[in-house]
Design an enzyme around this catalytic site. Structure first.
Site, PDB file in Angstrom:
ATOM      1  N   ASP A   1      63.484  55.213  57.082  1.00 48.49           N
ATOM      2  CA  ASP A   1      64.635  53.752  57.393  1.00 48.49           C
ATOM      3  C   ASP A   1      64.981  54.709  58.053  1.00 48.49           C
ATOM      4  OD1 ASP A   1      66.447  52.207  57.021  1.00 48.49           O
ATOM      5  OD2 ASP A   1      68.281  52.845  55.440  1.00 48.49           O
ATOM      6  N   TRP A   2      66.237  53.556  59.103  1.00 55.95           N
ATOM      7  CA  TRP A   2      66.715  53.929  60.649  1.00 55.95           C
ATOM      8  C   TRP A   2      67.550  55.011  60.497  1.00 55.95           C
ATOM      9  CZ3 TRP A   2      63.300  50.682  59.945  1.00 55.95           C
ATOM     10  CH2 TRP A   2      62.784  49.650  60.766  1.00 55.95           C
TER      11      TRP A   2
END
Length: 737
Positions: free
Chosen positions: A269-270
């Protein structure tokens, strides 16, 4: 020239001339020859790559792309947020819109609505349609669907998920994944794993039993991998057993790539990557968004400083980390390339077509849940009333935007009010807001610019002499509601809606309520209203679908994908206090263990306000007695449960026949019953059918965490044929040998 790209010939001469590391001179470019086996092509490409090129492939080069190897003709990978619609184009290295005029997409209903259809066939069509839009926009990875379990009604991101039951999720997910990937676009299932709240999601350390992990929180991901053959999976922000989930040894290496033999790509995930050594060794394949908070801020052009960039390169060069794990990552990325952007047989895709809007509308119509309908308040045929008063901000609010990364820039979005005006006529529909919430926000609190007293007075005056009132309210996608990065702060309706509803009922009792939300809400006014619908974030065709169901053109057939408790404290996770939810800001313990949702309500005898699987129809269904095809079964057998079903009403409709299983004397504690089969059945008026539902005996297993094994015990089981988790029509007993 099927076997060679022209620049491949140039590439070969360069490699031979320069003698670059890892690029042995070869005359056959197998990796560009799509007639060769995929694994041979992968090994050929890998053998030609330099160490620096391999490192470049495993981390971002912009917000939503990773570099390929231009020298070898291997393209970059383009990603896009989902899972309800293809996101707008952003600037290369910021969260700002790129300002394109041709990137407005179809907004499909949120995942809660898709789950509420209880229809894997329409889940396939949903996946096909959104996959076509992603392919048309030249995206290689769609960041969805989201599969985390609805553990509490406080989670701000529940609207992106498919409810509380792992079996329901497991049956809906594979079809969506297959539909997307038919277009040469990878579905990236997320967020793996245990991301069941937004509060402190960036660091909370989840403690959960192995049994709950395997029985409740992993089955959706497992089905997406083993049955859907998902090509990508996204790690979550939180920790599990003290280690970040994105590069968690147990989750990635032991379970995902070990037990499930996943051959796709693990994407962070970012901003969820935290450590070079763990990322290198514990199964992370692509690092995205480091030095961002996953939301709105970022450090500019820091890609070479990512944990899996220059720091990883130096550790391989000095022998601290092995080359073998890097090669495994690159093999997986090359496999993703060959499945997506290097597949010369992939379709072209299509965008915002009438067919896509039809899919969005049909999912919306099938997902709306009729919860209460005294004296047949609904449907409201066209022409019945002269003055229909519509009250509520959600009647006009465009709800495809907001909520975080799943927001969609839409080509069109028909609001409920617009749909009702189109259906009943502008001369019959009268509207006022009644309440106001303020602008959509992502991570920041906002205040309403409206005067609440003035809005209420106007609503009461308009409702007083109405033939019928339709209240369209609920939650929206503002921060601390149905929104990424923050959980809800209270169970009641926000912006004074509960008080407004009570006051409206004092002046006009002929009022139907439509709640739009991705979460259950408190309903202190429930006994006073004649009719209630649970609607969702329905996307582009919100208004058309809403008006069709209200008018009776479409018969509601949605069933709740989660239980709606009377109070927050009646929810299993929340009943144990703050250490269970939301934790102490560092750690939390899933104290309800396997008793999530209806499992908790049933086993602890705490009735829900509305139970899992519940929903009404405009027609009436009659059940016959359920039977099994025989009395005893072995562990490799399949049980076939049959039940007669008839439509006794005057309109066509759909019923969801549900099968729950109970074990008589389990060695370990089990819930009172668990969903093990269902089928959505469409019947014309007067039509009857024998509904047959297959249940593999292996699905009756529980997970024995001491033995680390799924166990089906020799015992008596009861299979309950039901219309919801509490509405059992008949039961049949069987013996497992």
């Amino acid at each position: 020239m099927k076997k060679l790209f022209l620049y491949g010939l140039f590439t070969l001469s360069v490699l031979q001339a320069n003698g670059q590391q890892g690029a042995a001179p070869k005359f056959g470019l197998t990796y560009l020859d799509d007639s060769q086996p995929m694994e041979e092509r992968i090994e050929d490409a890998l053998s030609r790559m330099t160490l620096e090129e391999k490192i470049a492939m495993i981390h971002a080069q912009s917000n939503f792309t990773t570099p390929g190897v231009p020298r070898l003709g291997i393209p970059e990978i383009m990603m896009t947020d989902g899972p309800h619609g293809v996101n707008k184009e952003l600037e290369w290295n910021s969260w700002n819109s790129a300002g394109w005029t041709n990137d407005a997409a179809t907004a499909f209903p949120a995942m809660t609505c898709l789950a509420a259809t209880w229809n894997p066939e329409i889940s396939l069509r949903y996946g096909q349609a959104i996959g076509e839009e992603a392919r048309y926009r030249k995206k290689d990875v769609l960041l969805g669907p989201a599969l985390n379990i609805y553990r509490t009604p406080a989670n701000g991101r529940n609207f992106e998920y498919m409810g509380e039951d792992p079996y329901l999720v497991s049956k809906m997910v594979p079809a969506y994944v297959k539909g997307v990937q038919q277009n040469g676009v990878a579905a990236c299932i997320k967020h793996y794993a245990l991301n069941n709240q937004e509060t402190w999601r960036g660091h909370i350390d989840v403690e959960v039993s192995d049994r709950a992990l395997y029985e409740i929180y992993l089955p959706g991901f497992k089905a997406g991998i083993l049955e859907g053959n998902a090509w990508a999976i996204m790690g979550s922000y939180n920790k599990y057993r003290g280690q970040w989930c994105t590069h968690n040894k147990r989750l990635n290496n032991e379970i995902l790539k070990g037990e499930w033999q996943f051959n796709g790509v693990v994407i962070s995930d970012w901003g969820s990557t935290h450590n070079t050594d763990e990322a290198a060794l514990n199964g992370l394949d692509i690092e995205m968004g480091t030095w961002t908070d996953g939301l709105t801020t970022s450090e500019k052009f820091a890609f070479n400083r990512y944990y899996m960039a220059d720091p990883y390169l130096r550790k391989i060069q000095d022998g601290t980390l092995p080359l073998s794990t890097l090669d495994d990552k690159v093999r997986r990325i090359l496999r993703l390339n060959l499945r997506t952007n290097m597949d010369r047989n992939k379709p072209y895709g299509s965008f915002t077509t009438p067919e896509h809007y039809d899919v969005a509308r049909e999912v919306a119509e099938e997902g709306i849940v009729l919860l209460k309908n005294d004296k047949n308040f609904f449907p409201i045929p066209v022409g019945r009333y002269h003055k229909i008063v519509v009250i509520g901000e959600n009647a006009t609010r465009r709800l495809s935007t907001g909520g975080g990364s799943s927001n969609v820039k839409v080509s069109k979005e028909i609001t409920p009010l617009e749909g009702l005006i189109e259906k009943y006529g502008a001369d019959k529909i009268f509207y006022t807001m009644g309440y106001g919430s303020g602008p959509t926000s992502y991570g920041f609190a906002t205040e309403s610019p409206y005067n609440a007293d003035s809005l209420k007075r106007e609503a009461l005056a308009l409702a007083k002499d109405a033939d019928v009132v339709l209240y369209i309210g609920g939650l929206n996608k503002n921060f601390n509601q149905d929104c990424e990065s923050g959980d809800r702060l209270s169970y009641g309706l926000p912006f004074g809606q509960d008080e407004l509803i009570e006051d409206l009922l004092k002046v006009n009792k002929n009022m139907g309520i439509i709640i739009i939300s991705g979460n259950g809400v408190a309903m202190p006014w429930l006994n006073k209203v004649p009719a209630l619908m649970q609607s969702w974030y329905l996307g582009s065709e919100t208004g058309t679908a809403t008006a069709n169901v209200i008018s009776g053109k479409a018969n509601p057939s949605g069933r709740l994908p989660f239980s709606i408790p009377k109070r927050w404290e009646d929810n299993g996770a929340m009943s144990f206090g703050t250490m269970s939810y939301p934790g102490d800001s560092i750690r939390q313990v899933y104290m309800e263990d396997i008793l999530v949702g209806y499992r908790w309500h049933d086993t602890r005898k705490i009735p829900a306000l509305f139970p899992f699987g519940y929903g009404l129809s405009y027609t009436t269904f009659a059940y016959g007695k359920a039977s099994a095809d025989r009395a005893a079964y072995g562990e490799n057998d399949v049980i076939m449960v049959s039940v007669p079903l008839s439509n006794k009403g005057t309109v066509s409709g759909a019923e969801v026949v549900q099968i729950y299983a109970s074990q008589h004397k389990p060695s370990l504690p089990r819930p009172v019953k668990e969903l093990k089969g269902f089928q959505k059945v469409f019947l014309e008026p007067g039509e009857s059918r024998i509904v047959e539902i297959d249940i593999p005996v292996k699905d009756l297993a529980y997970f024995d965490d001491a033995a680390h094994a799924w166990v089906v015990e020799k015992d008596k089981f009861t299979l309950h044929c039901a219309a919801s988790s509490t509405d059992i029509k008949s039961s049949v007993s069987i013996q497992i040998k």
